[in-house]
Design an enzyme around this catalytic site. Structure first.
Site, PDB file in Angstrom:
ATOM      1  N   CYS A  45      11.384 -28.770  64.785  1.00 54.40           N
ATOM      2  CA  CYS A  45      11.400 -29.897  65.701  1.00 54.40           C
ATOM      3  C   CYS A  45      10.967 -31.138  64.916  1.00 54.40           C
ATOM      4  CB  CYS A  45      10.480 -29.744  66.895  1.00 54.40           C
ATOM      5  SG  CYS A  45      10.963 -28.439  68.019  1.00 54.40           S
ATOM      6  N   ARG A  83      15.134 -30.393  60.610  1.00 51.98           N
ATOM      7  CA  ARG A  83      13.987 -29.751  61.257  1.00 51.98           C
ATOM      8  C   ARG A  83      14.379 -29.007  62.525  1.00 51.98           C
ATOM      9  NH1 ARG A  83       8.935 -31.797  59.226  1.00 51.98           N
ATOM     10  NH2 ARG A  83       8.007 -30.579  60.867  1.00 51.98           N
ATOM     11  N   TRP A 107      14.141 -27.402  67.807  1.00 51.16           N
ATOM     12  CA  TRP A 107      14.446 -26.039  67.398  1.00 51.16           C
ATOM     13  C   TRP A 107      13.773 -25.176  68.450  1.00 51.16           C
ATOM     14  CZ3 TRP A 107      11.842 -21.540  66.017  1.00 51.16           C
ATOM     15  CH2 TRP A 107      12.638 -20.558  65.400  1.00 51.16           C
ATOM     16  N   ASN A 160       6.275 -30.820  69.087  1.00 52.29           N
ATOM     17  CA  ASN A 160       6.612 -29.822  68.073  1.00 52.29           C
ATOM     18  C   ASN A 160       5.440 -28.853  68.027  1.00 52.29           C
ATOM     19  OD1 ASN A 160       7.311 -28.403  65.755  1.00 52.29           O
ATOM     20  ND2 ASN A 160       6.666 -30.028  64.365  1.00 52.29           N
ATOM     21  N   GLY A 161       5.691 -27.568  68.233  1.00 55.86           N
ATOM     22  CA  GLY A 161       4.596 -26.602  68.234  1.00 55.86           C
ATOM     23  C   GLY A 161       4.742 -25.669  69.422  1.00 55.86           C
ATOM     24  N   GLU A 221      16.990 -13.562  46.062  1.00 57.95           N
ATOM     25  CA  GLU A 221      17.431 -14.918  46.396  1.00 57.95           C
ATOM     26  C   GLU A 221      18.931 -14.946  46.715  1.00 57.95           C
ATOM     27  OE1 GLU A 221      16.601 -17.577  47.355  1.00 57.95           O
ATOM     28  OE2 GLU A 221      17.672 -19.265  46.511  1.00 57.95           O
ATOM     29  N   LYS A 265      20.344 -16.144  50.319  1.00 61.46           N
ATOM     30  CA  LYS A 265      21.249 -17.284  50.484  1.00 61.46           C
ATOM     31  C   LYS A 265      22.579 -16.849  51.093  1.00 61.46           C
ATOM     32  CE  LYS A 265      18.744 -20.744  49.010  1.00 61.46           C
ATOM     33  NZ  LYS A 265      17.425 -20.120  49.128  1.00 61.46           N
ATOM     34  N   GLU A 299      21.823 -16.458  54.706  1.00 56.53           N
ATOM     35  CA  GLU A 299      21.352 -17.685  55.333  1.00 56.53           C
ATOM     36  C   GLU A 299      22.461 -18.727  55.528  1.00 56.53           C
ATOM     37  OE1 GLU A 299      18.373 -19.450  52.855  1.00 56.53           O
ATOM     38  OE2 GLU A 299      17.574 -20.702  54.450  1.00 56.53           O
ATOM     39  N   HIS A 324      18.267   5.175  45.502  1.00 59.79           N
ATOM     40  CA  HIS A 324      17.270   5.807  46.372  1.00 59.79           C
ATOM     41  C   HIS A 324      17.624   5.646  47.848  1.00 59.79           C
ATOM     42  CE1 HIS A 324      14.643   6.883  43.099  1.00 59.79           C
ATOM     43  NE2 HIS A 324      14.860   5.682  42.578  1.00 59.79           N
ATOM     44  N   LYS A 351      14.440 -26.232  58.905  1.00 56.81           N
ATOM     45  CA  LYS A 351      13.544 -26.328  57.754  1.00 56.81           C
ATOM     46  C   LYS A 351      12.122 -26.543  58.241  1.00 56.81           C
ATOM     47  CE  LYS A 351      13.902 -28.160  53.132  1.00 56.81           C
ATOM     48  NZ  LYS A 351      14.420 -26.947  52.491  1.00 56.81           N
TER      49      LYS A 351
HETATM   50  C1  F6R Z   1      15.136 -20.137  52.039  1.00 56.17           C
HETATM   51  C2  F6R Z   1      14.258 -21.098  52.692  1.00 56.17           C
HETATM   52  C3  F6R Z   1      13.072 -20.607  53.427  1.00 56.17           C
HETATM   53  C4  F6R Z   1      11.794 -21.306  52.920  1.00 56.17           C
HETATM   54  C5  F6R Z   1      10.588 -20.825  53.720  1.00 56.17           C
HETATM   55  C6  F6R Z   1       9.282 -21.385  53.200  1.00 56.17           C
HETATM   56  O1  F6R Z   1      16.295 -20.729  51.556  1.00 56.17           O
HETATM   57  O2  F6R Z   1      14.493 -22.283  52.641  1.00 56.17           O
HETATM   58  O3  F6R Z   1      12.967 -19.239  53.338  1.00 56.17           O
HETATM   59  O4  F6R Z   1      11.666 -21.018  51.566  1.00 56.17           O
HETATM   60  O5  F6R Z   1      10.749 -21.178  55.060  1.00 56.17           O
HETATM   61  O6  F6R Z   1       9.213 -22.761  53.363  1.00 56.17           O
HETATM   62  P1  F6R Z   1       8.125 -23.624  52.608  1.00 56.17           P
HETATM   63  O7  F6R Z   1       8.389 -23.494  51.153  1.00 56.17           O
HETATM   64  O8  F6R Z   1       8.321 -25.014  53.118  1.00 56.17           O
HETATM   65  O9  F6R Z   1       6.775 -23.079  52.970  1.00 56.17           O
END
Ligand code: F6R
Length: 611
Positions: free
Chosen positions: A2, A27, A74, A100-101, A484, A488, A491, A507, A606
């Protein structure tokens, strides 16, 4: 998660708020809303969907008011629809609030307020706040009513409220969600959950701390605690550049940010390496050298991509600094009973510095009295301010929801930490110099690799985008790159992908392999190369399709695999910097092929500021 924004000044508020929301759209993008003062009354609009839906909706509204608030959501409580979008209002329709929260005791509060005659119209936790403030407003200013309400609330908030009772005044508060006050000039201010929204207007900001409330109008601002104690705070300067938060001709922020990786590594290392002495030196280490000497164990805590980058740090620190290291996931660490002591350092790793579970873990470590060290990107963020010591990644703003450049930055920071701690614990000058030299060179290697291989990766992505499933395999330093790649692909490309240590496939997971899977095997010429080749053979023996990431010059690998992407040769511990870039770029172009919404993947946002 948010985004909240508010503006009070002399310019029309609507375009400023909408532009700020656009900059914070990463966000959250379930719904958006705005409320603007118009001659003492408040006009408001809110719409489900991306910000553009709201922007189109209000394009014909000739609001000229110069104070207001805006929100992008969000969803946590209540599905994303017009009704549940913020701002929320009270029974009188004179109070508008964005949040937000999570209000954890919303259920009790809602029952109580309903019994008192308040009528609720949404499914959100947030709406209780508007009715609570309404109940405290008679005889009080808006600011007093907000503070009285917040005393009754359990949970987390970054919030902003406006009321027709206090025209052109915004009251904003934070507890567990970030909030920044921007000082544009006399009588002109902004509040926002993110510096990127404020940056086009001013660099001068005040970071609100937990439990603080700011009341701002054209006459100025006052900051107090919820208990009404006045707080004097100094302003800080945001060092980021506005261009850094823009796409600059790239199709997506994610691509731009991957292309920035060489620069990010260079900036992160600048002034922190002395190659001829084979040492790394930076404030967070130099000022605490004795403390670091007394440390016998490191616990790294992070979430998501940051935890993946931390796994590289774990291997580096154990191999070169001979110190036991464990990586913990924030959402687990905070609730289990971690055993820490005065010889443990807890290293907290976060791009945003605002991830709720990571912050809670930091506070648990502090509660136990251990030394805490942050590796953080966002300057002035909660984690950056609460750790005992730390280092900034200096990657600039990361806008794409999927983290890329900051993950490389994190690995670079771990390399510096390894060098610093390692040299303190008997790493030889020769080894120190070798690491420092290679580290210095790795940004150039990354740049060359991007120039040379981007087109190859793009065309391979066309082929592999047709698969519904993928295994990513890597061993030792490249196991995190396998994680990773899988992260990705899930994601941003919505491909079912699993990341495994190469030796682990047989395994169990190997049973899944069929012609709908491809296997991406990260196989640089390193100390585990032969082992990885055997794992590739195991896959091939079962008719698996293999894409290898190999070291330049290793043409021999071509006979065992279907396709190869080559990476330049570097020190083994630094190979994940290169392999992460390749899997990120592969995921990016796969997502392009699959026509995914790359910068704003579905269901995500994010900066995960809720649990
Ligand atoms: C993966 C990604 C998320 C962040 C995670 C941690 O592509 O972007 O998994 O890495 O939410 O976020 P931060 O680093 O802001 O604590």
């Amino acid at each position: 998660m948010c985004g909240i924004i508010g503006y009070v000044g002399t310019s029309p508020a609507k375009p400023i708020i909408l532009e700020g929301l656009k900059r914070m759209e990463y966000r959250g993008y379930d719904s958006a809303g705005i409320a603007v003062f118009e001659n003492g009354k408040i006009s408001s609009e809110k719409k489900a969907g991306k910000l553009q839906v709201l922007t189109d909706e209000v394009s014909e509204d000739h609001w000229s008011g110069t104070a207001g608030i805006g929100h992008i959501r969000w969803a946590t409580h209540g599905i994303p629809n017009d009704v549940n979008a913020h701002p929320h209002t009270d029974c009188t329709g004179k109070i508008y609030l964005i949040h937000n929260g999570i209000i954890e005791n919303f259920h009790e509060l809602r029952e109580r307020l309903t019994a008192e005659g308040h009528e609720f119209t949404t499914q959100t936790d947030t709406e209780v706040l508007t009715h609570l403030i309404e109940s405290h407003l008679p005889g009080n200013s808006l600011s007093e009513a907000v503070k009285a309400s917040l005393k009754e609330v359990i949970g987390t908030y970054g919030l902003a409220v406006v009321s027709e009772m206090d025209p052109d005044t915004i009251v904003a508060a934070r507890l567990g969600s970030p909030l920044i006050l921007g000082i544009i000039g006399d009588g002109e201010y902004m509040i926002a959950s993110d510096a990127t929204a404020i940056l086009p207007h001013t660099r001068e900001v005040i970071y609100l701390d937990e439990g603080e409330v700011v009341t701002v109008n054209r006459k100025g601002f006052t900051i107090t605690t919820v208990d009404n104690t006045t707080v004097e705070k100094n302003s800080s300067k945001i060092e980021w550049d506005i261009q850094q938060a823009e796409k600059q001709g790239y199709d997506h922020f994610m691509l731009k940010e991957i292309m920035e990786i060489p620069r990010v590594i260079e900036d992160g290392l600048r002034g922190r390496l002395i190659i001829e002495d084979g040492i790394a030196h930076f404030g967070g280490f130099l000022e605490y050298e004795d403390k670091w000497r007394s440390i016998e164990r490191i616990v790294i805590v992070a979430c998501g991509g940051a935890a993946i980058a931390s796994r590289v740090g774990e291997y580096m620190l154990e191999e070169y600094a001979s110190i036991p290291v464990k990586v913990e996931i924030g959402s687990e660490f905070r609730y289990r009973k971690p055993v820490l002591d005065e010889h443990t350092a807890v290293v907290i790793v976060s791009q945003s510095g605002e991830t709720a579970d990571t912050i809670a873990s930091l506070r648990e470590a502090k509660r136990q009295g251990v030394f805490t060290f942050g590796i953080v990107n966002v300057v002035g963020s909660t984690i950056a301010r609460e750790v005992d010591a730390g280092m900034y990644i200096h990657a600039g703003p990361e806008v794409a929801v999927a983290s890329t450049k900051v993950m490389s930055g994190m690995v670079a920071m771990f390399s510096l930490l390894t060098l610093a701690i390692g040299r303190q614990r008997g790493m030889s000058l020769v080894t120190g110099k070798r690491i420092a030299k290679e580290l210095q060179n790795v940004s150039l290697l990354a740049e060359k690799m991007l120039k040379k291989n981007t087109e190859t990766i793009k065309s391979l992505a066309k082929k592999y985008a047709t698969y519904d499933n993928a295994f990513f395999l890597g061993r030792k330093y490249n196991m995190p790159s396998a994680f990773e790649g899988a992260l990705k692909f899930k994601e941003i490309a919505y491909v079912h992908a699993e990341g495994y240590p190469s030796g682990e496939l047989k395994h169990g997971p190997l049973a899944l392999l069929d012609d709908r899977f491809f296997v991406c095997a990260i196989t640089p010429k390193d100390s585990v190369y032969e082992k990885n080749l055997s794992n590739i053979q195991e896959v091939r023996a079962r008719k698996g399709v293999v894409l290898a990431l190999a070291t330049e010059g290793d043409t021999g690998i071509e006979q065992y695999v279907d396709d190869v992407i080559y990476m330049p040769k570097t020190l083994e511990m630094l190979t994940p910097i290169l392999s992460m870039i390749v899997v990120q770029l592969l995921a990016y172009y796969t997502a392009v092929e699959r026509k995914c919404d790359i910068d704003q993947p579905r269901n995500l946002a994010k900066s995960v500021t809720v649990e």
